[in-house]
Design a protein around this motif. Sequence first.
Motif, PDB file in Angstrom:
ATOM      1  N   PRO A  82     -95.367  19.146  53.300  1.00 40.86           N
ATOM      2  CA  PRO A  82     -96.124  17.910  53.043  1.00 40.86           C
ATOM      3  C   PRO A  82     -96.284  17.673  51.540  1.00 40.86           C
ATOM      4  O   PRO A  82     -96.452  18.605  50.774  1.00 40.86           O
ATOM      5  CB  PRO A  82     -97.475  18.181  53.703  1.00 40.86           C
ATOM      6  CG  PRO A  82     -97.610  19.666  53.655  1.00 40.86           C
ATOM      7  CD  PRO A  82     -96.221  20.229  53.765  1.00 40.86           C
ATOM      8  N   VAL A  83     -96.217  16.402  51.141  1.00 36.34           N
ATOM      9  CA  VAL A  83     -96.491  16.005  49.764  1.00 36.34           C
ATOM     10  C   VAL A  83     -97.877  15.372  49.786  1.00 36.34           C
ATOM     11  O   VAL A  83     -98.070  14.307  50.361  1.00 36.34           O
ATOM     12  CB  VAL A  83     -95.440  15.013  49.240  1.00 36.34           C
ATOM     13  CG1 VAL A  83     -95.768  14.583  47.823  1.00 36.34           C
ATOM     14  CG2 VAL A  83     -94.053  15.629  49.315  1.00 36.34           C
ATOM     15  N   VAL A  84     -98.864  16.052  49.172  1.00 36.79           N
ATOM     16  CA  VAL A  84    -100.261  15.646  49.248  1.00 36.79           C
ATOM     17  C   VAL A  84    -100.700  15.047  47.912  1.00 36.79           C
ATOM     18  O   VAL A  84    -100.446  15.624  46.855  1.00 36.79           O
ATOM     19  CB  VAL A  84    -101.163  16.851  49.602  1.00 36.79           C
ATOM     20  CG1 VAL A  84    -102.608  16.438  49.680  1.00 36.79           C
ATOM     21  CG2 VAL A  84    -100.710  17.474  50.909  1.00 36.79           C
ATOM     22  N   THR A  85    -101.363  13.875  47.988  1.00 29.21           N
ATOM     23  CA  THR A  85    -101.980  13.260  46.814  1.00 29.21           C
ATOM     24  C   THR A  85    -103.387  12.820  47.190  1.00 29.21           C
ATOM     25  O   THR A  85    -103.583  12.156  48.204  1.00 29.21           O
ATOM     26  CB  THR A  85    -101.189  12.040  46.320  1.00 29.21           C
ATOM     27  OG1 THR A  85    -101.045  11.118  47.392  1.00 29.21           O
ATOM     28  CG2 THR A  85     -99.828  12.430  45.794  1.00 29.21           C
ATOM     29  N   PHE A 120     -90.176  31.502  51.106  1.00 31.85           N
ATOM     30  CA  PHE A 120     -89.620  30.180  50.834  1.00 31.85           C
ATOM     31  C   PHE A 120     -90.685  29.090  50.980  1.00 31.85           C
ATOM     32  O   PHE A 120     -90.759  28.171  50.162  1.00 31.85           O
ATOM     33  CB  PHE A 120     -88.441  29.879  51.755  1.00 31.85           C
ATOM     34  CG  PHE A 120     -87.163  30.588  51.386  1.00 31.85           C
ATOM     35  CD1 PHE A 120     -87.005  31.220  50.160  1.00 31.85           C
ATOM     36  CD2 PHE A 120     -86.099  30.637  52.262  1.00 31.85           C
ATOM     37  CE1 PHE A 120     -85.841  31.871  49.817  1.00 31.85           C
ATOM     38  CE2 PHE A 120     -84.922  31.273  51.934  1.00 31.85           C
ATOM     39  CZ  PHE A 120     -84.788  31.886  50.716  1.00 31.85           C
ATOM     40  N   LEU A 121     -91.496  29.178  52.029  1.00 29.30           N
ATOM     41  CA  LEU A 121     -92.542  28.176  52.233  1.00 29.30           C
ATOM     42  C   LEU A 121     -93.537  28.168  51.077  1.00 29.30           C
ATOM     43  O   LEU A 121     -93.973  27.108  50.628  1.00 29.30           O
ATOM     44  CB  LEU A 121     -93.271  28.409  53.555  1.00 29.30           C
ATOM     45  CG  LEU A 121     -92.580  27.829  54.781  1.00 29.30           C
ATOM     46  CD1 LEU A 121     -93.300  28.273  56.047  1.00 29.30           C
ATOM     47  CD2 LEU A 121     -92.542  26.310  54.708  1.00 29.30           C
ATOM     48  N   GLN A 122     -93.897  29.352  50.581  1.00 29.39           N
ATOM     49  CA  GLN A 122     -94.830  29.408  49.452  1.00 29.39           C
ATOM     50  C   GLN A 122     -94.234  28.734  48.227  1.00 29.39           C
ATOM     51  O   GLN A 122     -94.904  27.963  47.537  1.00 29.39           O
ATOM     52  CB  GLN A 122     -95.195  30.860  49.140  1.00 29.39           C
ATOM     53  CG  GLN A 122     -96.274  30.979  48.094  1.00 29.39           C
ATOM     54  CD  GLN A 122     -97.566  30.315  48.529  1.00 29.39           C
ATOM     55  OE1 GLN A 122     -98.089  30.625  49.585  1.00 29.39           O
ATOM     56  NE2 GLN A 122     -98.073  29.402  47.719  1.00 29.39           N
ATOM     57  N   VAL A 123     -92.953  28.982  47.962  1.00 34.54           N
ATOM     58  CA  VAL A 123     -92.277  28.342  46.825  1.00 34.54           C
ATOM     59  C   VAL A 123     -92.219  26.830  47.031  1.00 34.54           C
ATOM     60  O   VAL A 123     -92.476  26.054  46.100  1.00 34.54           O
ATOM     61  CB  VAL A 123     -90.857  28.927  46.647  1.00 34.54           C
ATOM     62  CG1 VAL A 123     -90.035  28.097  45.686  1.00 34.54           C
ATOM     63  CG2 VAL A 123     -90.931  30.364  46.171  1.00 34.54           C
ATOM     64  N   LEU A 124     -91.895  26.385  48.251  1.00 40.30           N
ATOM     65  CA  LEU A 124     -91.786  24.952  48.525  1.00 40.30           C
ATOM     66  C   LEU A 124     -93.135  24.255  48.403  1.00 40.30           C
ATOM     67  O   LEU A 124     -93.228  23.142  47.867  1.00 40.30           O
ATOM     68  CB  LEU A 124     -91.185  24.728  49.911  1.00 40.30           C
ATOM     69  CG  LEU A 124     -89.717  25.137  50.056  1.00 40.30           C
ATOM     70  CD1 LEU A 124     -89.297  25.126  51.519  1.00 40.30           C
ATOM     71  CD2 LEU A 124     -88.814  24.245  49.229  1.00 40.30           C
ATOM     72  N   ASP A 126     -95.679  25.286  46.512  1.00 39.02           N
ATOM     73  CA  ASP A 126     -95.984  25.254  45.072  1.00 39.02           C
ATOM     74  C   ASP A 126     -95.213  24.142  44.374  1.00 39.02           C
ATOM     75  O   ASP A 126     -95.752  23.426  43.532  1.00 39.02           O
ATOM     76  CB  ASP A 126     -95.671  26.603  44.424  1.00 39.02           C
ATOM     77  CG  ASP A 126     -96.636  27.702  44.844  1.00 39.02           C
ATOM     78  OD1 ASP A 126     -97.711  27.376  45.395  1.00 39.02           O
ATOM     79  OD2 ASP A 126     -96.307  28.886  44.640  1.00 39.02           O
ATOM     80  N   HIS A 127     -93.937  23.999  44.738  1.00 40.61           N
ATOM     81  CA  HIS A 127     -93.102  22.956  44.134  1.00 40.61           C
ATOM     82  C   HIS A 127     -93.661  21.574  44.467  1.00 40.61           C
ATOM     83  O   HIS A 127     -93.708  20.687  43.600  1.00 40.61           O
ATOM     84  CB  HIS A 127     -91.660  23.095  44.648  1.00 40.61           C
ATOM     85  CG  HIS A 127     -90.673  22.222  43.953  1.00 40.61           C
ATOM     86  ND1 HIS A 127     -90.225  22.447  42.678  1.00 40.61           N
ATOM     87  CD2 HIS A 127     -90.036  21.101  44.375  1.00 40.61           C
ATOM     88  CE1 HIS A 127     -89.369  21.513  42.336  1.00 40.61           C
ATOM     89  NE2 HIS A 127     -89.231  20.671  43.353  1.00 40.61           N
ATOM     90  N   ALA A 128     -94.095  21.382  45.709  1.00 33.82           N
ATOM     91  CA  ALA A 128     -94.675  20.095  46.119  1.00 33.82           C
ATOM     92  C   ALA A 128     -95.984  19.832  45.384  1.00 33.82           C
ATOM     93  O   ALA A 128     -96.241  18.707  44.940  1.00 33.82           O
ATOM     94  CB  ALA A 128     -94.894  20.069  47.626  1.00 33.82           C
TER      95      ALA A 128
END
Length: 175
Positions: A82-85, A120-124, A126-128
């Motif tokens: 998810p991309v959260v704002t 991988f999920l943790q990296v993804l 963090d990236h998001a």
Amino acid sequence: MKKLLPILLALIGIGGGIGAGVMLRPPPAEVVEIQPCGDGSDIAKSAAHGDDYGADHGDEGSTGPEGELREYVKLNNQFVVPVVTESKVEALVVLSLSVEVGPGQKELVYAREPKLRDSFLQVLFDHANMGGFRGAFTNANNMDVLRNALNEAARKAIGDTISDVLITEIARQDV
């Protein structure tokens, strides 16, 4: 006539409401899908000419930079990020990943897949959270940062068995 007028006004009101709803509906969300390996048109062309390029070779592998044989392991499920704002989900990013390993190392990857997926999920995530999936998220700099972080996480989770992480599919769906 007194009983016909309220029914007629109700029908006009319902029709006007439906018409306004149709006219003011927002446009559908745009889906951005990236296929880093191309659209497959070159495979179709080669198959039409009769050469073996379009044949399905499975996970036979290829030679690495040092000439050694490499195998590719596609992780079973896609990753949904998810991309959260401002405490609200703005979009979802879906990725498919594969890892490049040495010969005979596929079973090790499958045995340690839960730990690898967690890394991988943790990296993804963090990236998001750093904004890596906003705007032009597929530009070369963003993709290099993501690939390097995934490679580092894979090596921490499994070791030097993994030589590379490949992003085979990526798509972003705005919510």
